[in-house]
Scaffold this motif. Structure first.
Motif, PDB file in Angstrom:
ATOM      1  N   SER A   1       0.838  -1.205   0.000  1.00  0.00           N
ATOM      2  CA  SER A   1       0.000   0.000   0.000  1.00  0.00           C
ATOM      3  C   SER A   1       0.870   1.251   0.000  1.00  0.00           C
ATOM      4  N   ALA A   2       1.970   1.220   0.754  1.00  0.00           N
ATOM      5  CA  ALA A   2       2.898   2.355   0.790  1.00  0.00           C
ATOM      6  C   ALA A   2       3.414   2.666  -0.612  1.00  0.00           C
ATOM      7  N   ASP A   3       3.750   1.631  -1.376  1.00  0.00           N
ATOM      8  CA  ASP A   3       4.229   1.840  -2.748  1.00  0.00           C
ATOM      9  C   ASP A   3       3.195   2.583  -3.591  1.00  0.00           C
ATOM     10  N   HIS A   4       1.921   2.226  -3.440  1.00  0.00           N
ATOM     11  CA  HIS A   4       0.860   2.871  -4.213  1.00  0.00           C
ATOM     12  C   HIS A   4       0.757   4.361  -3.897  1.00  0.00           C
TER      13      HIS A   4
ATOM     14  N   GLU B   1      -6.556  -1.833  -4.795  1.00  0.00           N
ATOM     15  CA  GLU B   1      -5.817  -2.879  -4.095  1.00  0.00           C
ATOM     16  C   GLU B   1      -4.981  -2.329  -2.941  1.00  0.00           C
ATOM     17  N   ALA B   2      -5.138  -1.046  -2.617  1.00  0.00           N
ATOM     18  CA  ALA B   2      -4.398  -0.440  -1.505  1.00  0.00           C
ATOM     19  C   ALA B   2      -5.336  -0.149  -0.344  1.00  0.00           C
TER      20      ALA B   2
ATOM     21  N   ALA C   1      -8.854   6.935   0.903  1.00  0.00           N
ATOM     22  CA  ALA C   1      -9.646   7.318  -0.270  1.00  0.00           C
ATOM     23  C   ALA C   1     -10.366   6.124  -0.874  1.00  0.00           C
ATOM     24  N   ASN C   2      -9.744   4.962  -0.819  1.00  0.00           N
ATOM     25  CA  ASN C   2     -10.349   3.748  -1.344  1.00  0.00           C
ATOM     26  C   ASN C   2     -11.660   3.439  -0.628  1.00  0.00           C
ATOM     27  N   TYR C   3     -11.670   3.644   0.675  1.00  0.00           N
ATOM     28  CA  TYR C   3     -12.853   3.342   1.473  1.00  0.00           C
ATOM     29  C   TYR C   3     -13.867   4.477   1.445  1.00  0.00           C
TER      30      TYR C   3
ATOM     31  N   ILE D   1      -8.965  -5.051  -6.685  1.00  0.00           N
ATOM     32  CA  ILE D   1      -9.489  -5.845  -5.570  1.00  0.00           C
ATOM     33  C   ILE D   1      -8.404  -5.970  -4.511  1.00  0.00           C
ATOM     34  N   LEU D   2      -8.773  -5.773  -3.251  1.00  0.00           N
ATOM     35  CA  LEU D   2      -7.807  -5.917  -2.166  1.00  0.00           C
ATOM     36  C   LEU D   2      -7.371  -7.374  -2.032  1.00  0.00           C
TER      37      LEU D   2
END
Length: 356
Positions: free
Chosen positions: A96-99, A192-193, A197-199, A253-254
């Motif tokens: 997730s950090a990379d994203h 996938e992160a 913001a994703n949520y 997708i996570l």
């Protein structure tokens, strides 16, 4: 790595295990670490759980450069404090950090700090079956700057919360609306992160679904609007004609750790479990043919969540007479047994923090 500890002067009351919900009660202390460009991650410490100041121009508040994880610690039947697949969760934290262009953590250093925090707060790990200590690591950008760029400073926190069942219904089947108006994520985006913001993108559909009496939303792909992706808080699996199918990871997708656990356990049991594209039409057709045997979600918070009803474009179907399926029950019992010491850990997923 020895982490300096500043003990709180005001101790909070440990709640009754009968009163535990999810994510509303927090322990006395938290782990904190800072990052600065050119210096790296530094100043790991355990301090009292308390509010912290942020500049009104804090970059996370304006541009959302933040990530989080969700892990659990358990008290076993022989009173050990253990964590489940902690390395897998912290490695996903780094993905997730990379994203989000956030500097990667040293997994072993942060894990050591987490274990020391758990040792400090071991009395908060509940005893009752079905309860746990939820672990929330998160990183925020801390530069005070109103301008779109990658921050040069960050802060990592780990907070702890004793929890019970994620859903108010407990392990009873939930009712899910298949979302056909809004989309959550697209390949190449943030799907996938584990980032706020994703949520946030899922909230509007979730609010509307709850008003209609549904527990959760099942998302379809953003391009064709027909291929199943995931539920807002968990991955989804379908048992059709003896085979378990879950949507293949496609960039939106996570990659759930519990999802991975379920697939590995099913294959160990000799049950055919496949990852592939599956459409909502295929699910409804299987129901019409009588081959849709079970539907259930998987996630850290709920572990396994049986699905009793699906509603798509106003057409509601009932799965397994709205009863928990045998496979969902078996998986729930086995995984929670692994986590709380009732099952032998043949996979090496459980690590002991302290003997309680």
């Amino acid at each position: 790595m020895a982490v300096p500890v500043t003990m709180t002067e005001i101790l909070r009351t440990i709640p009754s295990e009968e009163q535990l919900g999810f994510g509303t009660i927090f322990t006395n202390h938290m782990f904190v670490m800072d990052y600065e460009t050119g210096k790296g991650w530094h100043s790991a410490r355990i301090v009292p759980y308390e509010e912290f100041e942020a500049s009104p121009s804090n970059m996370t508040l304006h541009y959302g450069q933040a990530i989080f994880e969700g892990i659990k610690a358990f008290r076993t039947e022989d009173n050990r404090i253990v964590v489940f697949r902690v390395n897998d969760y912290l490695n996903r934290f780094n993905r997730s950090a990379d994203h989000l262009c956030i500097p990667r953590i040293n997994v072993e250093e942060v894990k050591a700090g987490l274990f020391q925090l758990l040792e400090t707060e071991k009395d908060w790990v509940p005893h009752k079956r079905g309860t746990s200590l939820y672990i929330r690591p998160f990183i925020i950008a801390t530069d005070p700057y109103v301008g779109v760029k990658v921050s040069d400073t960050y802060r990592l926190f780990i907070i702890l919360s004793p929890v019970g069942a994620y859903y108010a219904a407990g392990f009873n089947p939930v009712s899910i609306k298949v979302e056909d108006k809004y989309v959550r994520a697209t390949p190449g985006g943030l799907g996938e992160a584990k980032t706020p913001a994703n949520y946030a993108m899922s909230l509007r559909a979730q609010v509307e679904a709850k008003k209609e009496g549904f527990t959760q939303v099942l998302w379809l792909d953003a391009i064709h609007r027909k291929y199943i992706e995931e539920v807002g808080t968990m991955n989804i699996l379908f048992k059709i004609n003896g085979e378990v199918i879950t949507p293949a990871l496609n960039g939106s997708i996570l990659s759930g750790i519990t999802r991975r656990t379920v697939l590995e356990v099913l294959r160990d049991w000799g049950i055919n479990a496949v990852e592939r594209q599956i459409s909502i039409e295929e699910v409804y057709e299987a129901h019409a043919k009588g081959t849709l045997e079970e539907v259930f979600g998987s996630g850290t918070a709920a572990v396994i969540s049986p699905v009793g009803e699906l509603s798509w474009k106003g057409h509601k179907i009932t799965i397994n007479n709205n009863q928990t399926g045998k496979l969902a029950q078996r998986l729930f019992d086995y995984i929670t047994g692994l986590q709380q010491g009732g099952e032998s850990d043949k996979f090496g997923w459980v690590e002991t923090v302290t003997k309680g």
